[in-house]
Design a protein around this motif. Sequence first.
Motif, PDB file in Angstrom:
ATOM      1  N   ALA A   1       0.697  -1.174  -0.025  1.00  0.00           N
ATOM      2  CA  ALA A   1      -0.028   0.043   0.054  1.00  0.00           C
ATOM      3  C   ALA A   1       0.677   1.400   0.112  1.00  0.00           C
ATOM      4  CB  ALA A   1      -0.900   0.165   1.214  1.00  0.00           C
ATOM      5  N   SER A   2       1.905   1.096   0.856  1.00  0.00           N
ATOM      6  CA  SER A   2       2.616   2.343   0.849  1.00  0.00           C
ATOM      7  C   SER A   2       3.603   2.578  -0.509  1.00  0.00           C
ATOM      8  CB  SER A   2       3.674   2.257   2.152  1.00  0.00           C
ATOM      9  OG  SER A   2       3.292   2.166   3.241  1.00  0.00           O
ATOM     10  N   ARG A   3       3.999   1.385  -0.889  1.00  0.00           N
ATOM     11  CA  ARG A   3       4.720   1.645  -2.346  1.00  0.00           C
ATOM     12  C   ARG A   3       3.898   2.133  -3.357  1.00  0.00           C
ATOM     13  NH1 ARG A   3       7.233  -3.490  -1.089  1.00  0.00           N
ATOM     14  NH2 ARG A   3       5.612  -4.598  -2.324  1.00  0.00           N
ATOM     15  N   GLU A   4       2.568   1.670  -3.459  1.00  0.00           N
ATOM     16  CA  GLU A   4       1.595   2.255  -4.318  1.00  0.00           C
ATOM     17  C   GLU A   4       1.228   3.792  -4.017  1.00  0.00           C
ATOM     18  OE1 GLU A   4      -3.013   1.256  -5.889  1.00  0.00           O
ATOM     19  OE2 GLU A   4      -2.094   0.040  -4.286  1.00  0.00           O
ATOM     20  N   ALA A   5       1.136   4.106  -2.837  1.00  0.00           N
ATOM     21  CA  ALA A   5       0.747   5.425  -2.511  1.00  0.00           C
ATOM     22  C   ALA A   5       2.160   6.305  -3.100  1.00  0.00           C
ATOM     23  CB  ALA A   5       0.689   5.582  -1.091  1.00  0.00           C
ATOM     24  N   MET A   6       3.571   5.958  -2.873  1.00  0.00           N
ATOM     25  CA  MET A   6       4.566   6.598  -3.065  1.00  0.00           C
ATOM     26  C   MET A   6       4.725   6.785  -4.703  1.00  0.00           C
ATOM     27  SD  MET A   6       8.337   5.743  -1.836  1.00  0.00           S
ATOM     28  CE  MET A   6       9.769   6.699  -2.714  1.00  0.00           C
ATOM     29  N   SER A   7       4.488   5.767  -5.253  1.00  0.00           N
ATOM     30  CA  SER A   7       4.486   5.706  -6.883  1.00  0.00           C
ATOM     31  C   SER A   7       3.323   6.783  -7.327  1.00  0.00           C
ATOM     32  CB  SER A   7       4.099   4.578  -7.399  1.00  0.00           C
ATOM     33  OG  SER A   7       5.111   3.446  -6.911  1.00  0.00           O
ATOM     34  N   ARG A   8       2.108   6.602  -6.905  1.00  0.00           N
ATOM     35  CA  ARG A   8       1.119   7.345  -7.380  1.00  0.00           C
ATOM     36  C   ARG A   8       1.305   8.992  -6.990  1.00  0.00           C
ATOM     37  NH1 ARG A   8      -2.247   5.571  -4.382  1.00  0.00           N
ATOM     38  NH2 ARG A   8      -2.481   7.098  -2.736  1.00  0.00           N
ATOM     39  N   GLU A   9       1.965   9.340  -5.700  1.00  0.00           N
ATOM     40  CA  GLU A   9       2.176  10.860  -5.573  1.00  0.00           C
ATOM     41  C   GLU A   9       3.569  11.104  -6.392  1.00  0.00           C
ATOM     42  OE1 GLU A   9       2.995  11.580  -1.241  1.00  0.00           O
ATOM     43  OE2 GLU A   9       1.088  10.477  -0.827  1.00  0.00           O
ATOM     44  N   THR A  10       4.543  10.269  -6.643  1.00  0.00           N
ATOM     45  CA  THR A  10       5.581  10.591  -7.701  1.00  0.00           C
ATOM     46  C   THR A  10       4.923  10.933  -9.036  1.00  0.00           C
ATOM     47  OG1 THR A  10       7.159   9.111  -6.242  1.00  0.00           O
ATOM     48  CG2 THR A  10       7.664   9.710  -8.749  1.00  0.00           C
ATOM     49  N   MET A  11       3.886  10.215  -9.576  1.00  0.00           N
ATOM     50  CA  MET A  11       3.539  10.396 -10.771  1.00  0.00           C
ATOM     51  C   MET A  11       2.840  11.709 -10.944  1.00  0.00           C
ATOM     52  SD  MET A  11       4.987   8.157 -12.299  1.00  0.00           S
ATOM     53  CE  MET A  11       3.819   8.542 -13.940  1.00  0.00           C
ATOM     54  N   GLU A  12       2.007  12.143  -9.864  1.00  0.00           N
ATOM     55  CA  GLU A  12       1.524  13.276  -9.679  1.00  0.00           C
ATOM     56  C   GLU A  12       2.092  14.257  -9.593  1.00  0.00           C
ATOM     57  OE1 GLU A  12      -1.130  13.003  -6.279  1.00  0.00           O
ATOM     58  OE2 GLU A  12      -2.593  11.747  -7.131  1.00  0.00           O
ATOM     59  N   LEU A  13       3.347  14.187  -8.947  1.00  0.00           N
ATOM     60  CA  LEU A  13       4.426  15.272  -8.959  1.00  0.00           C
ATOM     61  C   LEU A  13       5.082  15.529 -10.446  1.00  0.00           C
ATOM     62  CD1 LEU A  13       6.037  17.154  -7.042  1.00  0.00           C
ATOM     63  CD2 LEU A  13       7.729  15.353  -6.641  1.00  0.00           C
ATOM     64  N   TYR A  14       5.438  14.490 -11.098  1.00  0.00           N
ATOM     65  CA  TYR A  14       5.931  14.479 -12.626  1.00  0.00           C
ATOM     66  C   TYR A  14       4.836  15.295 -13.208  1.00  0.00           C
ATOM     67  CZ  TYR A  14       9.636  11.285 -11.445  1.00  0.00           C
ATOM     68  OH  TYR A  14      10.678  10.554 -10.979  1.00  0.00           O
ATOM     69  N   LYS A  15       3.541  14.927 -13.099  1.00  0.00           N
ATOM     70  CA  LYS A  15       2.308  15.684 -14.106  1.00  0.00           C
ATOM     71  C   LYS A  15       2.506  17.106 -13.694  1.00  0.00           C
ATOM     72  CE  LYS A  15      -2.306  15.022 -15.237  1.00  0.00           C
ATOM     73  NZ  LYS A  15      -3.663  14.307 -14.805  1.00  0.00           N
ATOM     74  N   LYS A  16       2.531  17.223 -12.366  1.00  0.00           N
ATOM     75  CA  LYS A  16       2.350  18.849 -11.622  1.00  0.00           C
ATOM     76  C   LYS A  16       3.556  19.738 -12.401  1.00  0.00           C
ATOM     77  CE  LYS A  16       3.157  21.566  -7.611  1.00  0.00           C
ATOM     78  NZ  LYS A  16       3.213  21.466  -6.122  1.00  0.00           N
ATOM     79  N   HIS A  17       4.734  19.158 -12.536  1.00  0.00           N
ATOM     80  CA  HIS A  17       5.922  19.918 -13.012  1.00  0.00           C
ATOM     81  C   HIS A  17       5.883  19.547 -14.537  1.00  0.00           C
ATOM     82  CE1 HIS A  17       7.699  21.677  -9.594  1.00  0.00           C
ATOM     83  NE2 HIS A  17       7.285  20.639  -8.951  1.00  0.00           N
ATOM     84  N   ASN A  18       5.005  19.162 -15.274  1.00  0.00           N
ATOM     85  CA  ASN A  18       5.193  18.591 -16.707  1.00  0.00           C
ATOM     86  C   ASN A  18       6.465  18.046 -17.077  1.00  0.00           C
ATOM     87  OD1 ASN A  18       4.146  18.440 -19.090  1.00  0.00           O
ATOM     88  ND2 ASN A  18       4.695  20.639 -19.703  1.00  0.00           N
ATOM     89  N   THR A  19       6.871  17.179 -16.422  1.00  0.00           N
ATOM     90  CA  THR A  19       8.271  16.485 -16.780  1.00  0.00           C
ATOM     91  C   THR A  19       8.387  14.955 -16.145  1.00  0.00           C
ATOM     92  OG1 THR A  19      10.444  16.584 -16.464  1.00  0.00           O
ATOM     93  CG2 THR A  19       9.271  17.040 -14.437  1.00  0.00           C
ATOM     94  N   ASN A  20       9.323  14.420 -16.844  1.00  0.00           N
ATOM     95  CA  ASN A  20       9.432  12.977 -16.335  1.00  0.00           C
ATOM     96  C   ASN A  20      10.982  12.590 -16.582  1.00  0.00           C
ATOM     97  OD1 ASN A  20       9.820  11.559 -19.104  1.00  0.00           O
ATOM     98  ND2 ASN A  20       7.952  12.781 -19.385  1.00  0.00           N
ATOM     99  N   PRO A  21      11.548  11.697 -15.890  1.00  0.00           N
ATOM    100  CA  PRO A  21      13.105  11.231 -16.168  1.00  0.00           C
ATOM    101  C   PRO A  21      13.313  10.794 -17.600  1.00  0.00           C
ATOM    102  CG  PRO A  21      12.200  10.324 -14.139  1.00  0.00           C
ATOM    103  CD  PRO A  21      11.131  10.761 -14.981  1.00  0.00           C
ATOM    104  N   LEU A  22      12.565  10.434 -18.287  1.00  0.00           N
ATOM    105  CA  LEU A  22      12.651   9.711 -19.739  1.00  0.00           C
ATOM    106  C   LEU A  22      12.967  11.035 -20.690  1.00  0.00           C
ATOM    107  CD1 LEU A  22      12.936   7.167 -21.475  1.00  0.00           C
ATOM    108  CD2 LEU A  22      10.497   7.413 -21.972  1.00  0.00           C
ATOM    109  N   ALA A  23      12.225  11.896 -20.533  1.00  0.00           N
ATOM    110  CA  ALA A  23      12.290  13.110 -21.107  1.00  0.00           C
ATOM    111  C   ALA A  23      13.741  13.865 -21.316  1.00  0.00           C
ATOM    112  CB  ALA A  23      11.412  14.402 -20.968  1.00  0.00           C
ATOM    113  N   SER A  24      14.518  13.631 -20.249  1.00  0.00           N
ATOM    114  CA  SER A  24      16.078  14.284 -20.246  1.00  0.00           C
ATOM    115  C   SER A  24      16.664  13.380 -21.058  1.00  0.00           C
ATOM    116  CB  SER A  24      16.455  14.358 -18.760  1.00  0.00           C
ATOM    117  OG  SER A  24      16.134  13.225 -18.245  1.00  0.00           O
ATOM    118  N   CYS A  25      16.378  12.028 -21.324  1.00  0.00           N
ATOM    119  CA  CYS A  25      17.211  11.175 -22.187  1.00  0.00           C
ATOM    120  C   CYS A  25      16.820  11.209 -23.670  1.00  0.00           C
ATOM    121  CB  CYS A  25      17.165   9.741 -21.554  1.00  0.00           C
ATOM    122  SG  CYS A  25      17.651   9.656 -19.868  1.00  0.00           S
ATOM    123  N   LEU A  26      15.887  11.824 -24.361  1.00  0.00           N
ATOM    124  CA  LEU A  26      15.622  11.687 -25.553  1.00  0.00           C
ATOM    125  C   LEU A  26      16.425  11.910 -26.420  1.00  0.00           C
ATOM    126  CD1 LEU A  26      11.918  13.757 -25.139  1.00  0.00           C
ATOM    127  CD2 LEU A  26      12.408  11.370 -25.522  1.00  0.00           C
TER     128      LEU A  26
END
Length: 353
Positions: free
Chosen positions: A88-113
């Motif tokens: 449950a904690s891992r799922e919540a952490m992943s969900r909050e992390t994805m929401e954080l990426y969406k908030k800043h409109n970024t993701n780690p993969l984009a920096s490697c394009l």
Amino acid sequence: MDLFKILYPIEWVVAWIMVQFHALFRILGLNPASGAAWALSIVGLVVVIRVMLIPLFVRQIRASRGMQLLAPEMQAIQKKYKGKSDPASREAMSRETMELYKKHNTNPLASCLPILAQSPIFFALFRVLNSLQNIASGQQDPIGVMTKELASQAEKATLFGAPLSSTFVKAADLGSLAGNVRFVTILLIVAMSITTFTTQRQLTMKNMPASALQGPMAQQQKMLLYVLPLVFAFSGVNFPIGVLIYWTTTNVWSMGQQFYTIRRMPAPGSEAERMLKERQARKGKVQGQVSAGPELPAIEEPARGQRVQPKRKDRQKKRAPGEGPSTDSGMSEESSDPDDGEAGSTGTTKPKK
């Protein structure tokens, strides 16, 4: 089935660009069989590819800035779920992390394009250079416009005595040219490693806020700062000299492009932003001194003395009870006669004698 057959269209494009630049340098007067003409053709290939990748580079810069700005919030999330390994904690952490990426409109993969987009081109060039000998001998069909004659010419072209298609590990098969191959390979590997280190360092050290230089993510980036040059150093001995020229040239392009971008548009709160503000302040000061213009004539101020009170209109006097309406500031000419004044006081007209 050969999985590298999917690269054939890219190999065709790579060969076509190289041949076009080779024809251009031949028109400009370079010997078409020289290593300089074919090495500059590889440099031209880099310029074309990097110009096409500019939109991806812009996305990479934006993604890198976004990752830098969200670093404090990412640390907060990691601290929040530190020591919690339940699903449950891992799922919540992943969900909050994805929401954080969406908030800043970024993701780690984009920096490697840009790197991911160049990988097929890199391997396609590798295969083109490795195929030169087979194409020249007739054991392999030409790759697009890379005919048998051009392949033979490119395969024999040398740079400082080292064939462009030779590698460090196979230098012993070239006899007297082995020393030249090793020297040129080591020189290019050192240049490739230095440019890689410099590019990563100016991105992580000068264009990151102080908050992003702390935490696990910052430690990973610092580790990559030293690991990537070593990876290129150990793997570079297997690459043809032409591929090393390509990779070194693209590193130099990335370093210059990134230097310009960081200097003009630094990340908020970074060392580069502080330096930009200092340059703008100095530039503004100098411009202010230059545009001061001729001196204006002095304005004489009036002598200071006793203040003159402003004149005001006479106010109407207050009337006593029973008095008639008061006149303005004075009486008319007709009422200025004393006799008229007496008559006016009694309210009757006194006849003249």
